[in-house]
Design a protein around this motif. Structure first.
Motif, PDB file in Angstrom:
ATOM      1  N   PHE A  36      95.774 -27.493  19.426  1.00  0.00           N
ATOM      2  CA  PHE A  36      95.031 -26.559  20.255  1.00  0.00           C
ATOM      3  C   PHE A  36      93.606 -26.431  19.727  1.00  0.00           C
ATOM      4  CE2 PHE A  36      99.476 -25.100  20.155  1.00  0.00           C
ATOM      5  CZ  PHE A  36      99.771 -25.110  21.517  1.00  0.00           C
TER       6      PHE A  36
ATOM      7  N   GLU B 130      90.081 -21.970  18.111  1.00  0.00           N
ATOM      8  CA  GLU B 130      90.017 -20.552  18.464  1.00  0.00           C
ATOM      9  C   GLU B 130      91.278 -20.065  19.180  1.00  0.00           C
ATOM     10  OE1 GLU B 130      87.930 -22.866  21.779  1.00  0.00           O
ATOM     11  OE2 GLU B 130      88.024 -22.904  19.574  1.00  0.00           O
ATOM     12  N   ARG B 131      92.104 -20.985  19.669  1.00  0.00           N
ATOM     13  CA  ARG B 131      93.336 -20.604  20.356  1.00  0.00           C
ATOM     14  C   ARG B 131      94.579 -20.747  19.483  1.00  0.00           C
ATOM     15  NH1 ARG B 131      93.876 -24.320  25.281  1.00  0.00           N
ATOM     16  NH2 ARG B 131      96.024 -23.520  25.110  1.00  0.00           N
TER      17      ARG B 131
ATOM     18  N   ALA C 165      96.869 -17.548  18.504  1.00  0.00           N
ATOM     19  CA  ALA C 165      97.564 -16.961  19.645  1.00  0.00           C
ATOM     20  C   ALA C 165      98.683 -17.867  20.139  1.00  0.00           C
ATOM     21  CB  ALA C 165      96.573 -16.669  20.773  1.00  0.00           C
ATOM     22  N   GLU C 166      98.420 -19.174  20.159  1.00  0.00           N
ATOM     23  CA  GLU C 166      99.436 -20.112  20.637  1.00  0.00           C
ATOM     24  C   GLU C 166     100.629 -20.171  19.686  1.00  0.00           C
ATOM     25  OE1 GLU C 166      99.544 -21.526  23.456  1.00  0.00           O
ATOM     26  OE2 GLU C 166      97.494 -21.596  24.241  1.00  0.00           O
TER      27      GLU C 166
END
Length: 276
Positions: A187, A190-191, A194-195
């Motif tokens: 990913f 920055e993601r 959360a992922e």
């Protein structure tokens, strides 16, 4: 957030999810034996805690982990006993990886930045691995010292990618890590957090008494194909490699200074710390 010690942070970001954060950012989360002891202890505590169903392992700062602490933190005492003699260190590393492998509850590695040498071995021990697209994963000690302590490469990555990684010591990025099978998914950086948390919450929906059987069924299939025996056998090759002239010269350089030894190892390749 609770703090088991300043080198390892522990929090619970969602129901049934425990998260461990390697917290030596000034040392790129180098795996000292003190830190490794705390990691194993925390993983085992989570495995005993009825409220925890999955654990996330990540690194603070700009990377997951640059590897074992070569600046003096990798000496005894070790986190647990393994038989002494030639090959003790490699056997100890492999036993540690299988300790994670044999836990009842899944462990997820959240990898960003550098994930090198011992750091890659720690990530490999986890059941699921999610990486930042720009992560850098490699095992540079093959250039002047030895093959890995935990020789997972052919099992996860296949013959050709494993051979290229072993014969060059080059790092691969997160996208390539997914392509060759080291990681599940990549990913944007920055993601990533959360992922990973979203995946941990999905994993945590399944009760532990069922999930441990799901986890074990995959591991048993790999063991029948020879993974555990092959990785254990690799520790003997690693021990033999440390007797070579090149390896002895490398250890002599480390006694003169870690930075000097790493520069000598990577200078001709122009990467890692020598990249301009």
């Amino acid at each position: 957030m609770s703090q088991a010690a300043e080198t390892l942070l522990i929090d619970e970001p969602a129901p049934h999810v425990r998260r461990l954060t390697l917290n030596r950012p000034e040392k790129r989360n180098a795996l000292s034996n003190e830190l490794r002891t705390r990691v194993f202890s925390a993983l085992e505590a989570a495995d005993r805690d009825r409220e925890v169903r999955v654990t996330i392992l990540r690194g603070a700062g700009d990377c997951f982990s640059a590897g074992y602490d070569l600046g003096g933190g990798a000496g005894p005492p070790y986190p647990f006993h393994t038989a002494g003699g030639a090959g003790n260190w490699a056997r100890h590393v492999v036993e540690g990886c299988f300790r994670v492998w044999d836990l009842a509850k899944p462990v997820i590695a959240q990898v960003h930045g550098w994930c090198l040498a011992g750091g890659s071995e720690l990530a490999t021990a986890c059941d699921l691995v999610y990486v930042a697209e720009d992560a850098k994963i490699g095992y540079p000690p093959v250039r002047m010292m030895s093959p890995p302590d935990n020789q997972f490469h052919p099992w996860l990555c296949g013959l050709r990618p494993a051979m290229e990684m072993m014969l060059t010591g080059d790092a691969i990025d997160g996208i390539e890590a997914v392509r060759v099978g080291f990681a599940n998914r990549a990913f944007p950086a920055e993601r990533l957090e959360a992922e990973v948390l979203a995946m941990a919450e999905r994993v945590a929906k399944i009760p532990t008494d069922v999930q441990q059987m799901n986890k074990r069924s995959v591991h048993r299939a790999m063991e029948i194909m020879g993974l555990r025996a092959a990785i254990r056998a690799g520790t003997e090759i690693q021990a033999l490699a440390l007797t070579t002239e090149s390896s002895r010269e490398t250890f002599a350089r480390f006694r003169e200074g870690v930075s000097k030894a790493l520069d000598a190892r990577d200078g001709a390749f122009g990467d890692y710390r020598t990249r301009r």
